[in-house]
Design a protein around this motif. Structure first.
Motif, mmCIF file in Angstrom:
data_model
loop_
_atom_site.group_PDB
_atom_site.id
_atom_site.type_symbol
_atom_site.label_atom_id
_atom_site.label_comp_id
_atom_site.label_asym_id
_atom_site.label_seq_id
_atom_site.Cartn_x
_atom_site.Cartn_y
_atom_site.Cartn_z
ATOM 1 N N LEU A 1 0.346 5.102 1.974
ATOM 2 C CA LEU A 1 -0.734 6.417 2.688
ATOM 3 C C LEU A 1 0.210 7.270 2.563
ATOM 4 C CD1 LEU A 1 -1.785 3.575 3.241
ATOM 5 C CD2 LEU A 1 -2.186 4.084 5.835
ATOM 6 N N ASN B 1 0.939 -0.904 0.383
ATOM 7 C CA ASN B 1 -0.082 0.611 0.611
ATOM 8 C C ASN B 1 1.228 1.382 -0.131
ATOM 9 O OD1 ASN B 1 -2.953 -1.292 1.279
ATOM 10 N ND2 ASN B 1 -1.779 -2.137 2.360
ATOM 11 N N TRP C 1 -5.465 6.905 3.380
ATOM 12 C CA TRP C 1 -4.590 5.380 2.651
ATOM 13 C C TRP C 1 -4.912 5.745 0.963
ATOM 14 C CZ3 TRP C 1 -7.243 2.798 -0.724
ATOM 15 C CH2 TRP C 1 -7.065 1.842 -1.863
ATOM 16 N N ARG D 1 -2.765 0.466 -3.404
ATOM 17 C CA ARG D 1 -2.621 -0.701 -3.372
ATOM 18 C C ARG D 1 -2.382 -1.605 -4.539
ATOM 19 N NH1 ARG D 1 -6.985 -4.788 -0.670
ATOM 20 N NH2 ARG D 1 -8.702 -4.927 -2.121
ATOM 21 N N LEU E 1 -4.062 10.893 8.564
ATOM 22 C CA LEU E 1 -3.438 9.357 7.890
ATOM 23 C C LEU E 1 -4.278 9.126 7.024
ATOM 24 C CD1 LEU E 1 -2.158 7.699 10.726
ATOM 25 C CD2 LEU E 1 -0.592 8.183 8.329
#
Lengths: 124, 108
Positions: free
Chosen positions: A39, A37, A49, A52, A47
């Motif tokens: 991020l 992933n 995401w 991926r 934070l």
């Protein structure tokens, strides 16, 4: 023990493409028990995401809605690396970017190994 | 998308005291797939707790997680100097997107 070593420029001009690489040791980018992933973290967005890639019977990738049209995450099996490309960047893309390993199944979103982070500033 | 709200924003404590951090979810989710991470200045987050209450490898037992439904907690007993950091909760499962809380800073 998994180690993720990130590399790439810390300064990108607006409208250009942000490119980062994550070198994996202690695991394989092709592992069927891992997900790779990207991020990012910023004061304004926390934070987040981004996207991926992972290998099961074939390669898969998917992305957050906020970056889907601009982002590519690719594996490089010959170098055991995963890369991030984010195009058409703006100052809002200024953040610390992390390469992160997730697990399989319901642990796909459980992040047990992190790269050291790369501060990317978007500025002319 | 599940929204996670952490409280308090900052917790001011002394070494040896107990820290109680809260994480509330906007909706219930199955499986107890709630994790906690610790982040120190200049470092990446580190996984502390997963599946609500399971400690990750190498995490001391003064860290404990609990909760269910929409209310989850991280308790840090007998605070050590190295425990002063920012803590994030995160909902995870097999499908993105995955979200984090905004963080609680534990400071001296």
């Amino acid at each position: 023990q998994v180690q993720l070593q990130q590399s790439g420029p810390g300064l990108v001009k607006p409208s250009q493409t942000l490119s980062l690489t994550c070198s994996i040791s202690g695991d394989s980018v092709s592992s069927t028990n891992a997900i790779w992933n990207w991020l990012r973290q910023s004061p304004s967005r926390g934070l987040e995401w981004l996207g991926r890639t992972y290998h099961r019977s074939r390669w898969y990738d998917d992305y957050a809605v906020s970056v889907r049209s601009r982002m590519i995450v690719k594996p490089d099996t010959s170098k055991n690396q995963v890369s991030l490309q984010l195009s058409s960047v703006t100052p809002e893309d200024t953040a610390i970017y992390y390469c992160v390993r997730g697990g399989a199944g319901t642990a796909a979103g459980l992040f047990d190994s992190w790269g050291q982070g790369t501060l990317v500033t978007v500025s002319s | 998308e599940i929204v996670l709200t952490q409280s308090p924003g900052t917790l001011s404590l002394s070494p040896g005291e107990t820290a109680a951090l809260s994480c509330r979810a906007s909706q219930t989710f199955g499986g107890g797939y709630l994790a906690w991470y610790q982040q120190k200045p200049g470092q990446a987050p580190r996984l502390l707790i997963y599946a609500t209450s399971s400690r990750a490898t190498g995490i001391p037992d003064r860290f404990s997680g609990g909760g269910s439904g929409t209310a989850f907690t991280l308790t840090i007993n007998r605070l050590e100097p190295e425990d002063f950091a920012v803590y994030y909760c995160q909902h995870y499962d097999d499908s993105p997107p995955w979200t984090f809380g905004q963080g609680t800073k534990v400071e001296i």
